[in-house]
Scaffold this active site. Structure first.
Site, PDB file in Angstrom:
ATOM      1  N   CYS A 148       0.845  -1.206   0.000  1.00 17.55           N
ATOM      2  CA  CYS A 148       0.000   0.000   0.000  1.00 17.55           C
ATOM      3  C   CYS A 148       0.878   1.253   0.000  1.00 17.55           C
ATOM      4  O   CYS A 148       1.708   1.435   0.892  1.00 17.55           O
ATOM      5  CB  CYS A 148      -0.927  -0.011   1.216  1.00 17.55           C
ATOM      6  SG  CYS A 148      -1.767   1.566   1.491  1.00 17.55           S
ATOM      7  N   CYS A 152       0.645   3.304   3.176  1.00 12.41           N
ATOM      8  CA  CYS A 152       1.368   2.650   4.286  1.00 12.41           C
ATOM      9  C   CYS A 152       2.861   2.913   4.147  1.00 12.41           C
ATOM     10  O   CYS A 152       3.551   3.162   5.140  1.00 12.41           O
ATOM     11  CB  CYS A 152       1.103   1.148   4.292  1.00 12.41           C
ATOM     12  SG  CYS A 152      -0.499   0.664   4.950  1.00 12.41           S
ATOM     13  N   ASP A 158      -0.746  16.295  -1.502  1.00 16.95           N
ATOM     14  CA  ASP A 158      -1.154  15.424  -2.608  1.00 16.95           C
ATOM     15  C   ASP A 158      -0.192  15.609  -3.781  1.00 16.95           C
ATOM     16  O   ASP A 158       0.232  16.718  -4.095  1.00 16.95           O
ATOM     17  CB  ASP A 158      -2.594  15.752  -3.030  1.00 16.95           C
ATOM     18  CG  ASP A 158      -3.217  14.658  -3.862  1.00 16.95           C
ATOM     19  OD1 ASP A 158      -4.135  13.987  -3.365  1.00 16.95           O
ATOM     20  OD2 ASP A 158      -2.771  14.470  -5.017  1.00 16.95           O
ATOM     21  N   HIS A 207      -3.451   0.691   8.557  1.00 19.95           N
ATOM     22  CA  HIS A 207      -4.175   0.517   7.296  1.00 19.95           C
ATOM     23  C   HIS A 207      -5.635   0.185   7.544  1.00 19.95           C
ATOM     24  O   HIS A 207      -5.971  -0.835   8.140  1.00 19.95           O
ATOM     25  CB  HIS A 207      -3.537  -0.591   6.456  1.00 19.95           C
ATOM     26  CG  HIS A 207      -4.158  -0.712   5.104  1.00 19.95           C
ATOM     27  ND1 HIS A 207      -3.709  -0.008   4.008  1.00 19.95           N
ATOM     28  CD2 HIS A 207      -5.233  -1.409   4.673  1.00 19.95           C
ATOM     29  CE1 HIS A 207      -4.463  -0.282   2.965  1.00 19.95           C
ATOM     30  NE2 HIS A 207      -5.402  -1.131   3.341  1.00 19.95           N
ATOM     31  N   ASN A 224     -13.289  10.390  -0.319  1.00 16.99           N
ATOM     32  CA  ASN A 224     -13.831   9.518  -1.359  1.00 16.99           C
ATOM     33  C   ASN A 224     -13.841   8.116  -0.781  1.00 16.99           C
ATOM     34  O   ASN A 224     -12.779   7.528  -0.551  1.00 16.99           O
ATOM     35  CB  ASN A 224     -12.978   9.606  -2.620  1.00 16.99           C
ATOM     36  CG  ASN A 224     -13.074  10.972  -3.276  1.00 16.99           C
ATOM     37  OD1 ASN A 224     -14.143  11.556  -3.331  1.00 16.99           O
ATOM     38  ND2 ASN A 224     -11.957  11.491  -3.741  1.00 16.99           N
ATOM     39  N   HIS A 226      -6.558   3.136   1.000  1.00 22.85           N
ATOM     40  CA  HIS A 226      -6.117   3.391   2.379  1.00 22.85           C
ATOM     41  C   HIS A 226      -6.854   4.661   2.778  1.00 22.85           C
ATOM     42  O   HIS A 226      -6.654   5.714   2.147  1.00 22.85           O
ATOM     43  CB  HIS A 226      -4.598   3.561   2.421  1.00 22.85           C
ATOM     44  CG  HIS A 226      -4.010   3.822   3.786  1.00 22.85           C
ATOM     45  ND1 HIS A 226      -2.943   3.085   4.301  1.00 22.85           N
ATOM     46  CD2 HIS A 226      -4.306   4.738   4.732  1.00 22.85           C
ATOM     47  CE1 HIS A 226      -2.631   3.541   5.507  1.00 22.85           C
ATOM     48  NE2 HIS A 226      -3.448   4.557   5.795  1.00 22.85           N
ATOM     49  N   HIS A 246      -8.293   8.030   3.615  1.00 19.18           N
ATOM     50  CA  HIS A 246      -7.619   9.326   3.620  1.00 19.18           C
ATOM     51  C   HIS A 246      -8.629  10.444   3.489  1.00 19.18           C
ATOM     52  O   HIS A 246      -9.688  10.293   2.890  1.00 19.18           O
ATOM     53  CB  HIS A 246      -6.572   9.424   2.504  1.00 19.18           C
ATOM     54  CG  HIS A 246      -7.107   9.120   1.143  1.00 19.18           C
ATOM     55  ND1 HIS A 246      -7.312   7.832   0.706  1.00 19.18           N
ATOM     56  CD2 HIS A 246      -7.491   9.930   0.129  1.00 19.18           C
ATOM     57  CE1 HIS A 246      -7.799   7.862  -0.521  1.00 19.18           C
ATOM     58  NE2 HIS A 246      -7.926   9.124  -0.902  1.00 19.18           N
TER      59      HIS A 246
HETATM   60  P1  AMP Z   1      -8.785   9.300  -3.873  1.00 23.12           P
HETATM   61  O1  AMP Z   1      -9.221   9.442  -5.295  1.00 23.12           O
HETATM   62  O2  AMP Z   1      -9.707   9.955  -2.910  1.00 23.12           O
HETATM   63  O3  AMP Z   1      -8.497   7.845  -3.525  1.00 23.12           O
HETATM   64  O4  AMP Z   1      -7.449  10.129  -3.751  1.00 23.12           O
HETATM   65  C1  AMP Z   1      -6.186   9.576  -3.825  1.00 23.12           C
HETATM   66  C2  AMP Z   1      -5.241  10.737  -3.897  1.00 23.12           C
HETATM   67  O5  AMP Z   1      -3.944  10.271  -3.609  1.00 23.12           O
HETATM   68  C3  AMP Z   1      -5.184  11.422  -5.255  1.00 23.12           C
HETATM   69  O6  AMP Z   1      -5.533  12.798  -5.099  1.00 23.12           O
HETATM   70  C4  AMP Z   1      -3.731  11.243  -5.676  1.00 23.12           C
HETATM   71  O7  AMP Z   1      -3.219  12.376  -6.360  1.00 23.12           O
HETATM   72  C5  AMP Z   1      -3.031  11.027  -4.357  1.00 23.12           C
HETATM   73  N1  AMP Z   1      -1.805  10.264  -4.390  1.00 23.12           N
HETATM   74  C6  AMP Z   1      -1.602   9.063  -4.960  1.00 23.12           C
HETATM   75  N2  AMP Z   1      -0.341   8.642  -4.755  1.00 23.12           N
HETATM   76  C7  AMP Z   1       0.262   9.613  -4.035  1.00 23.12           C
HETATM   77  C8  AMP Z   1       1.571   9.781  -3.492  1.00 23.12           C
HETATM   78  N3  AMP Z   1       2.524   8.859  -3.662  1.00 23.12           N
HETATM   79  N4  AMP Z   1       1.842  10.911  -2.789  1.00 23.12           N
HETATM   80  C9  AMP Z   1       0.896  11.842  -2.619  1.00 23.12           C
HETATM   81  N5  AMP Z   1      -0.357  11.745  -3.085  1.00 23.12           N
HETATM   82  C10 AMP Z   1      -0.666  10.649  -3.793  1.00 23.12           C
END
Ligand code: AMP
Length: 118
Positions: free
Chosen positions: A4, A7, A30, A46, A85, A96, A98
């Site tokens: 993950c 994680c 982000d 997690h 979301n 995970h 958030h």
């Molecule tokens: P969601 O669509 O709510 O699952 O949002 C996931 C978010 O995680 C998105 O806005 C991505 O841009 C962000 N994201 C994915 N991988 C990373 C990462 N390695 N570092 C920072 N943000 C990330």
């Protein structure tokens, strides 16, 4: 959950721009910001989503981090939008739990769009 990405960020195994952390949660910017301020807050442990048996103290820690992150990012006074979301229909893309903190510009009314993409 060794595979993950969040994680791995929480464990310091993948770089991220860490904004704030406590023993329970980590906040980081982000990778693909949808607003001038776009910070994610995650539990260190997690949980796939809010339906994944998240303990009360973890839920509390996530919300408690929000005003701290807002203050650090300079949007405590101007305001910010919180988004979770949760699950497939919400298009959750990282499995995970958030919380998105979005701010730094005025957003239009409405609950449909992610962050009123410009
Ligand atoms: P969601 O669509 O709510 O699952 O949002 C996931 C978010 O995680 C998105 O806005 C991505 O841009 C962000 N994201 C994915 N991988 C990373 C990462 N390695 N570092 C920072 N943000 C990330």
């Amino acid at each position: 959950m060794s595979e993950c990405i969040f994680c791995m960020i929480a464990a310091g195994q993948v770089p991220a721009k860490i904004v704030y952390e406590t023993p329970a949660v980590v906040a980081f910017d982000d990778l693909s910001p949808q607003a001038p301020v776009h910070t994610l807050i995650i539990p260190r442990s997690h949980y796939t989503d809010l339906g994944d048996g998240v303990p009360d103290q973890v839920r509390a820690a996530l919300l408690a981090a929000v005003p701290e992150v807002a203050r650090i990012k300079g949007v405590a006074e101007s305001g910010y939008r919180l988004i979770i979301n949760n699950g497939a229909d919400a298009m959750q893309s990282v499995q995970h739990l958030h919380l998105h903190v979005l701010g730094g510009r005025a957003m239009s009314h409405g609950m449909v769009h992610f962050a009123d993409e410009e």
